[in-house]
Structure formats: C-alpha cells, structure tokens
Design an enzyme around this catalytic site. Structure first.
Site, PDB file in Angstrom:
ATOM      1  N   ASP A 289       0.841  -1.195   0.000  1.00  0.00           N
ATOM      2  CA  ASP A 289       0.000   0.000   0.000  1.00  0.00           C
ATOM      3  C   ASP A 289       0.876   1.246   0.000  1.00  0.00           C
ATOM      4  O   ASP A 289       1.934   1.266  -0.630  1.00  0.00           O
ATOM      5  CB  ASP A 289      -0.932  -0.045   1.222  1.00  0.00           C
ATOM      6  CG  ASP A 289      -2.295   0.574   0.954  1.00  0.00           C
ATOM      7  OD1 ASP A 289      -2.350   1.790   0.711  1.00  0.00           O
ATOM      8  OD2 ASP A 289      -3.302  -0.155   0.981  1.00  0.00           O
TER       9      ASP A 289
ATOM     10  N   HIS B 289      -3.874   5.759   3.637  1.00  0.00           N
ATOM     11  CA  HIS B 289      -4.522   4.597   3.039  1.00  0.00           C
ATOM     12  C   HIS B 289      -3.910   3.297   3.552  1.00  0.00           C
ATOM     13  O   HIS B 289      -4.624   2.361   3.953  1.00  0.00           O
ATOM     14  CB  HIS B 289      -4.391   4.702   1.517  1.00  0.00           C
ATOM     15  CG  HIS B 289      -5.252   3.780   0.736  1.00  0.00           C
ATOM     16  ND1 HIS B 289      -4.874   2.478   0.449  1.00  0.00           N
ATOM     17  CD2 HIS B 289      -6.447   3.962   0.129  1.00  0.00           C
ATOM     18  CE1 HIS B 289      -5.815   1.905  -0.288  1.00  0.00           C
ATOM     19  NE2 HIS B 289      -6.777   2.788  -0.498  1.00  0.00           N
TER      20      HIS B 289
ATOM     21  N   SER C 240     -11.142  -0.574  -1.394  1.00  0.00           N
ATOM     22  CA  SER C 240      -9.886  -0.642  -0.630  1.00  0.00           C
ATOM     23  C   SER C 240     -10.150  -0.989   0.820  1.00  0.00           C
ATOM     24  O   SER C 240      -9.319  -1.596   1.489  1.00  0.00           O
ATOM     25  CB  SER C 240      -9.160   0.707  -0.676  1.00  0.00           C
ATOM     26  OG  SER C 240      -8.479   0.894  -1.874  1.00  0.00           O
TER      27      SER C 240
END
Length: 861
Positions: free
Chosen positions: A39, A121, A438
C-alpha cells in the site's frame, strides 16, 4: 510497466466475529499469522500496531540490507517528520519497494522517502486487517469507541509501493515477490488499475498463490456500470472483493428553523448554534470548487453544496477557505452512498431528496437557518447493500470467470490514519472513517488470517472456496431494494463470524481447489500469449488431465459467457468434513435453462475428491445475449453443510471464436461453430486487408492526463473516414515506438463520443471496433511517457469491408443451423505479399441478420 491506483470498528461485530462460540471466542484471532499489506506504507507509532509485550517472537528473520531495509523509517534528511522507529513483534517490518517510482517520478517534499505513510490509506487497510483489538478511536476530539482488526492477533509487515501519483506495476510485482521471500501468509492489496490477465502484478500473484499465500484485492471503485472490475482483480488466482454497507451508521442531523430535520452521514463536530443557510449555486457555484465561493456570501454560514466533479473533501475545503461555518452536501440521486469523510468544517452528507428540500427551503425563506448536530450512531437499515461505487462484472478480460468473488463491508470503515496526510486532507487525525473497495479488501485479508490459523495447510484456493461457498447471498443492490446479482456481490457477503461449527467458513464441508497447473490451463484459452509456445504447453497440460477451457477452471462459481444450445462444465470438490458424508445437489436454474448435475449425489470421506459435470441446456425460452443467474448447492442429509456456488450463464444464438490466426502468403485454417437456434446460416469471407502504416510523433503530456485538447502538446490526432466497414483494428505494438515509451490510444466516433481506449503499461496498444458507423473517426495517440521530449511511432490500421470479397475464401461451412449442433468452417487464402500483417473476417449470418464476426489474422514471412 503500468501505473496502478489505490482503490479506497464495527465490522467485527457486523460480521459476527464477536459472537458467542464465534472465532474470537474460540481463539481464532490470527495468532501466529503474518499479514503483508502492499500500500502507501504505515504509521508505525499508531496504537493499532503497538507491541504490548504479549506477542511472542515468531522466529521470522527478515533480510535486512542497506539497499533493502527491513524496518525503513527515519529518513529525516528528506522529511524531518520521519523519526526512526524500531519494528517489534506486532509490526514485524516495513519496507519501501519503490525503485521504479523513485527513479521515474521521485519523492515530493510532502512525501516520506521511507516506509512511513503520508497518505493514510496503508495505515487504514493494515489496521482493518490486522490492527490490535480494543484500540480507543476518536476524531476531532470526539470519542468513537474502540476498534479492532479482523485478525487482531496477526502480525503485520508493510510494503510501501505507492506514491502521490500511484504505483508502478514493476514496484508492485517486486513487493509481492518480497512478501513471499519474507514468509508472509496473507497479502492485502487494495490497489487496482485497468482490467488485465498478464500484468506484472497479475503474474507475481500467480506465483504467490503457488507459494501458498492467501491474497485479497479490491474490485475497484468504478461501479455501478457493467464490466468495471479492474486488474489484478480480474485474474482467477486472487480473491476479488466488492464493497457493501454495514448496519452501523455515523450520522449527523440538519435541523432547519422551520423544524424540519434531515439525517445524513457525518463524523465531524457539529455547529454550536444555528447559522444562516446559503445555497452555493448563488455564491460561486453549487459544486463548491475551492477558490470559487464568494467569502462575502459564505462567511459564517452553512453552505449547501452539490456532490460531483471534485473530491468530496475539497468541497468542505472550499467552504473553509471562504470562512463558512458548515457544509451540507447532497447527492445527485437517492441510490448513491453517504460518506463519513474527514471534512474541514462541520458537515453532513445527505441524499438528493432532502438536499432538494433544503434547496427549496433556502429559496422560499427570507432568513433560512440551520444547525448541524453530530456524534450519534444510527443504523443503515438496508445493510448489507452494495455500494454504488463498487465495481461490477462481468469480467472484462475473462468473461467466463465471475468477479468479484465476494463482498465485504466497505463504507464508513473506522480505522487508522496518518496524522500527516497529503496536502488537501485534514491533518492531525490518527483515525478516519472512509469508504472504498480498498476498505472491503482488508476485511477478507483478515478473514484469511483467521482461516490460515485454523487450517495452516490449506491452499489459497481452498481458503477462498471456504469464504465463497459459505457467504450469504442475502444482499441487496445499491438501490437498497433489489437483490444483488453475482456481478455485484460475487458469492455474497463473507461470513467469517458466528459459531465455529459445521457449515461455517472454518468447516465448509466441501472445497474447490486449484493450483498452478490449473491456472496455466485457464491461460491456454484466456491468454495463450502468456506462453512462449502455447500449442506445446497446452498440449502438455491437456495430456496431464488439466482442463484448458476457462469454463472448466475449478472455481467455486460457474460462469459461461457464450452458451449456444448446450454446454457442460466440470468441477471437482474435496471433502473437508469430518467422517463420511453424503452430499446431494440442489439447483436453482438460471431462467431459460435446464440444468443437470452428474452425478447428483456424492459420498465422500474426509480428504476424498469427486468430479461432477453440470450441463446447461437452452430450453427455448432463454433471453439471448442476456446473463441469467442461478446457483448450485451441495447439501448433506443432516442439514449441517450447504456449499453454494453462484451461476452466471449467457445464452447466445451462435458461438464461434472471436479470432483465428494463420501464417504464410498462402494457407488455410479452420474453426468450430455451435448454434443456439434452428434456421438458416451463411458464412462469408471478407478481406484479407494489409496493414496501413501511419508514421507519427507525439510529445510528452505534461500532466499525463489525456484530453482531446492535448493535440500538439501531448497528443497527436489521426482521422479515419469509414464507409461500409465491418471492422476497424488499430495497433501500436512495442516494436513500433521507442523502447520504454508508454503511448496510449483513444478513439472517438463521428458523434464525438469516446468509444474505446487502450492504455496498457508500456506501449502495446490494440483496439478492435466491430461494425463502426460511417463517418470520420478521430484516433488520438497520447504521450503518457515519451523518451525525451517526444517519441516517434507507427500506427497500424486495418479496415475490413462489410462487403464480402478478397483473398480470403470460405471453402466449407454448414448451410443451416440446428439448436445445439456443431459445425466447422474452413477458410484459405493465397496471393499475399510477404512480410505483411493481414486482417480479414468471416461473417456469420442467420435468419435475423448478422450473428457475429470471426477475425482472421494472417502474418506472412
């Protein structure tokens, strides 16, 4: 090399993990399992990854070199906010795997040139999958209770492969390979791009599966349109996850001065009092673009903004910059989702109907006022319902493979964040409640960690099968009413929770297993270009008894893209149930089809396997060229096991290969056809046409984002005037431009509509358009990445006439069609020039007109 993009509490309760006699109560918490998260990196000091001393050492030693640090933090020379951090027995390691990205793009000043997360994220996905249990969470100083990862006792290793502009597939493939080398058990990959089968990351995941690593990836956030699932979620050896709602709903309330109230989504503070309401349409634009709102009209007010065009948080930023006191954002429909974003001012996100009601109130009231109150938790009554953004099937590059595989919660997911996020995001917050596939993918990665602990010897395919065949299909679509189909939810929402007993994901009864050779067999039909010698490789696989038809890949779902009359698919199941059990097939037939399962009864002891066939027959009522859905369920006689497989079949009037290949200035080939109707049939030859070569040069596009206005500064235009064409093909193969250049192709029809594009990594572009309309077509070559200020190229084009004739001949073909019957078409050619690529077609015509084309591609020496 291709640039991929990131595809972005109460979930454990919603999924039943905390239930009495559930997995957590039984000690299935991911203990001893290692989850690798590829990520944007990780915020290592986050409490979700704190080592409280209760984690025993695993004895796992990560290779640590100056060129590849195993715990890569502390590059204060690039960014002073990047202090050193010593990894521990919870966060075992953190690597930066960005060799291509740093070479091609570099590191912006706001980024960390280390494994530290400046986006949030990666921290969010890692804490969702494997964050510690009972972590106190708050936002804007408001306590939000405690959160836990799905596998709270699993260990984590972070692999930072993505920067501000995305992630290169060469870096991503290197990261995937590194996870295997490091001994990771499970990978979460909340990253995606264009649909693909043979991308660098696609193939890296194939070898990871062969190494026994369970992997989950996001389906993409391009829904609700069909064929929007992105790569690598399009390949069958990785578990692809859609996003659904959960029942817990962070809500805010808008209280108008006329005593009307409207509820929406919010995690921000509220306003301390009522403020004047302003419609942004009359204060600079209803989309609330930063810099366009008039501070004289907005300062001190609550602003009504319409969703669209720009990021949702940018709208609250616009209100903040103009001095506004709060924001109400409304959707453009009532079937969209409501997001709990981290906004810059007190904000509530509402549906279109209440938004229009507030808009009317403002327009008809002399002094419209409102107050925003937040901090309450409500219930999303339609949960689980699919999110509107969740990408849908059918699979655009392998339509016989149903994607997504499953769905999981993916909206209002409260998890970790980086307190120093990218510019434009609210700083200082260690948590956020965001949405995306996600966010749903790490739920499956966490569930995989629980399964890995329970069954350390299972293959990746067995683990996926357990989640798929025990998933609940009781999911509604984003309209919050209609049942979701398999192209939205896959097999359904995962059920990793509830009592651990027969019939649960931990004891599914039967599993569908597949390994490296089976996936190679799938590629024989789906992407034979994967092999240096497809004919020899696939013949060897067939000789070993490995299926080479995509429909026969041993998945826990059954898809048939082109079903003409009748077809039979094969599956094999392995019993993982205790003792000896008898399973009987129960079928919910797709409308218009009769379904026969042979044998329909399986008697298996634990560890035994059985192969069965499923035959689908068009009973004359199937809607042609439309997908029909059903299911096959194996049930034991004692009601303990219910092993369900989704079915999706598409009836067609006719089946023939889309393209056949030939070589030589003269030669012949043949192909089989199958009929889904009874009546007239005719095969005719068109072409062959030699390639037309068009030389061109394209400059580097400064922003790398294509627009027709880029002509002369990042794009070159070519026009094709067509009349009576059956097919148009456009291509720029790798040898037709400079090495390492990445050129793309975009095609607009005579009406000015974008109808096709090819944006593969590197330059290997191909576009096919059947029955293109008459008129002038515009073809743009885009310089996404040129070598130097520009790159030369050669655009190849073929226009095949709809009128039969040319050097291609049909030598033999059926003269009529019978429902379910097969036939063979034989073609030949002669008189071709050497060293040229030719394209022609065989048209297939039935009683109602054209049934389709089979392209004939011939290369001469």
């Amino acid at each position: 090399d291709e640039l991929r993009q990131l595809t972005t509490d109460s979930s454990p309760n919603f999924l039943g993990l905390t239930a009495p006699r559930g997995p957590w109560a039984r000690g299935l918490t991911g203990e001893g399992v290692v989850v690798g998260v590829i990520d944007t990196g990780i915020w290592p000091e986050h409490p979700s990854f704190a080592d409280d001393g209760s984690y025993p050492p695993l004895g796992l030693t990560l290779e640590d070199t100056p060129a590849n640090p195993a715990c890569d933090f502390g590059n204060t020379a690039h960014n002073p906010d990047d202090p050193p951090f010593a990894c521990n027995d919870k966060l075992l390691g953190a690597r930066q795997v960005m060799g291509t990205y740093r070479t091609v793009i570099g590191a912006d000043p706001d980024e960390y040139d280390s494994a530290r997360d400046d986006n949030g994220h990666g921290t969010h996905t890692a804490s969702t999958a494997a964050g510690n249990s009972d972590v106190a969470a708050s936002m804007y100083g408001i306590p939000l209770g405690t959160i836990s990862g799905i596998a709270p006792r699993a260990r984590a290793i972070a692999y930072k492969a993505c920067g501000n502009l995305g992630c290169f597939t060469s870096d991503l493939a290197a990261a995937i390979d590194q996870t295997v080398a490091d001994g990771v058990d499970v990978i979460n990959y909340s990253i995606g791009g264009g649909a693909s089968l043979l991308g660098a990351d696609d193939i890296a995941f194939l070898f990871a599966a062969d190494a026994g690593v369970f992997a989950a990836t996001s389906a993409g956030n391009s829904g609700p349109g069909a064929e929007t699932v992105g790569g690598p979620g399009t390949v069958p050896w990785i578990t692809t996850v859609g996003a659904n709602t959960q029942s817990r709903f962070f809500e805010g309330t808008i209280r108008l001065a006329n005593r009307q109230s409207y509820v929406g989504a919010s995690v921000t503070p509220g306003t301390t009092r009522a403020h004047r309401l302003v419609d942004a349409e009359f204060a600079g634009g209803d989309l609330c673009v930063p810099g366009e709102l008039d501070p004289r009209k907005v300062a001190g007010t609550i602003v009504l903004c319409r969703r669209g065009a720009i990021a949702r948080t940018d709208k609250s930023l616009a209100v903040y910059q103009a001095g506004g006191a709060g924001m109400i954002m409304y959707n453009n429909s009532d079937d969209d989702n409501l997001f709990s974003d981290s906004h810059w001012v007190p904000s509530v996100h509402i549906d279109q109907s209440p938004g229009l009601a507030i808009k009317s109130y403002i327009a008809t009231t002399r002094n419209p006022r409102a107050r925003i109150t937040t901090g309450t938790v409500g219930e999303w009554e339609s949960a689980p319902s699919m999110t509107i953004f969740s990408s849908r099937g059918p699979n655009p590059v392998a339509p016989d493979i149903i994607k997504p595989d499953v769905t999981a919660p993916g909206i209002q997911i409260l998890a970790g964040n980086s307190p120093t996020p990218d510019p434009g995001s609210v700083p200082g917050e260690l948590f956020m409640a965001i949405a995306g596939t996600s966010m749903s993918s790490p739920h499956v990665a966490g569930a995989f960690a629980l399964l890995k602990q329970a069954h350390p010897n299972w293959s990746a395919a067995m683990a996926r099968s357990a989640l798929m065949t025990t998933a609940t299909p009781a999911v509604v679509d984003n309209d919050r009413v209609s049942p979701a189909g398999p192209f939205a939810m896959g097999a359904g929402m995962i059920q990793p929770g509830g009592p651990v007993r027969a019939g649960s994901a931990y004891q599914p009864g039967l599993v569908y297993d597949a390994g490296f050779l089976e996936y190679l067999g799938f590629l024989c039909e789906a992407a034979p270009e994967a092999f240096a010698d497809p004919e020899a490789t696939c013949a060897t696989l067939a000789g070993l008894g490995i299926p080479t038809a995509a429909t026969d890949l041993n998945l826990p779902s059954i898809g048939v893209f082109q079903l003409a009359g009748e077809t039979t698919v094969t599956r094999t199941v392995t019993s993982v149930a205790s003792g000896r059990n008898t399973f009987r097939a129960s079928v919910e037939a797709p409308p218009g089809f009769d379904v026969t399962v042979t044998p329909s009864v399986l008697r298996l002891a634990k560890g035994q396997t059985a192969t069965f066939e499923v035959t689908f027959t068009n009973n004359g009522t199937a809607q042609l060229d439309e997908w029909a859905f059903g299911s096959l369920t194996w049930q034991d006689g004692r009601g303990r096991y219910s092993v369900r497989s989704s079915i999706a079949v598409r009836g067609v009037a006719f089946f023939a290969p889309l393209e056949v290949l030939g070589t030589g200035t003269e030669g012949s080939t043949s192909f089989d056809v199958r009929f889904g109707y009874t009546g007239d049939y005719n095969a005719a030859a068109h072409g062959l046409e030699p390639a037309t070569l068009t030389e061109g040069t394209v400059a580097q596009d400064p922003d790398q984002s294509f627009d027709p206005s880029d002509v002369g500064n990042g794009a070159t235009l070519h026009e094709f005037t067509l009349s009576g064409a059956a097919h148009l093909r456009l291509a720029i193969p790798p040898e037709n431009t400079e090495a390492d250049a990445d050129l793309d192709v975009f095609v607009y029809d005579p009406n000015g509509e974008l109808v096709a594009s090819s944006t593969k990594g590197g330059t290997d572009e191909l576009i096919d358009l059947t029955l293109p309309m008459d008129g002038t077509w515009q073809v743009y070559v885009h310089g996404w990445l040129t070598i130097g200020p520009d790159s030369d190229y050669t655009l190849e084009s073929w226009v095949v006439s709809a009128t039969p004739g040319g050097s291609l001949s049909v030598d033999a073909a059926p003269t009529s069609a019978t429902l379910g019957a097969d036939g063979t078409v034989e073609v030949s050619w002669s008189g071709l020039d050497p060293a040229t690529g030719y394209l022609g077609a065989v048209s297939h015509t039935g009683p109602d007109g054209l049934l389709g084309l089979t392209l004939v591609s011939v290369t001469t020496e």
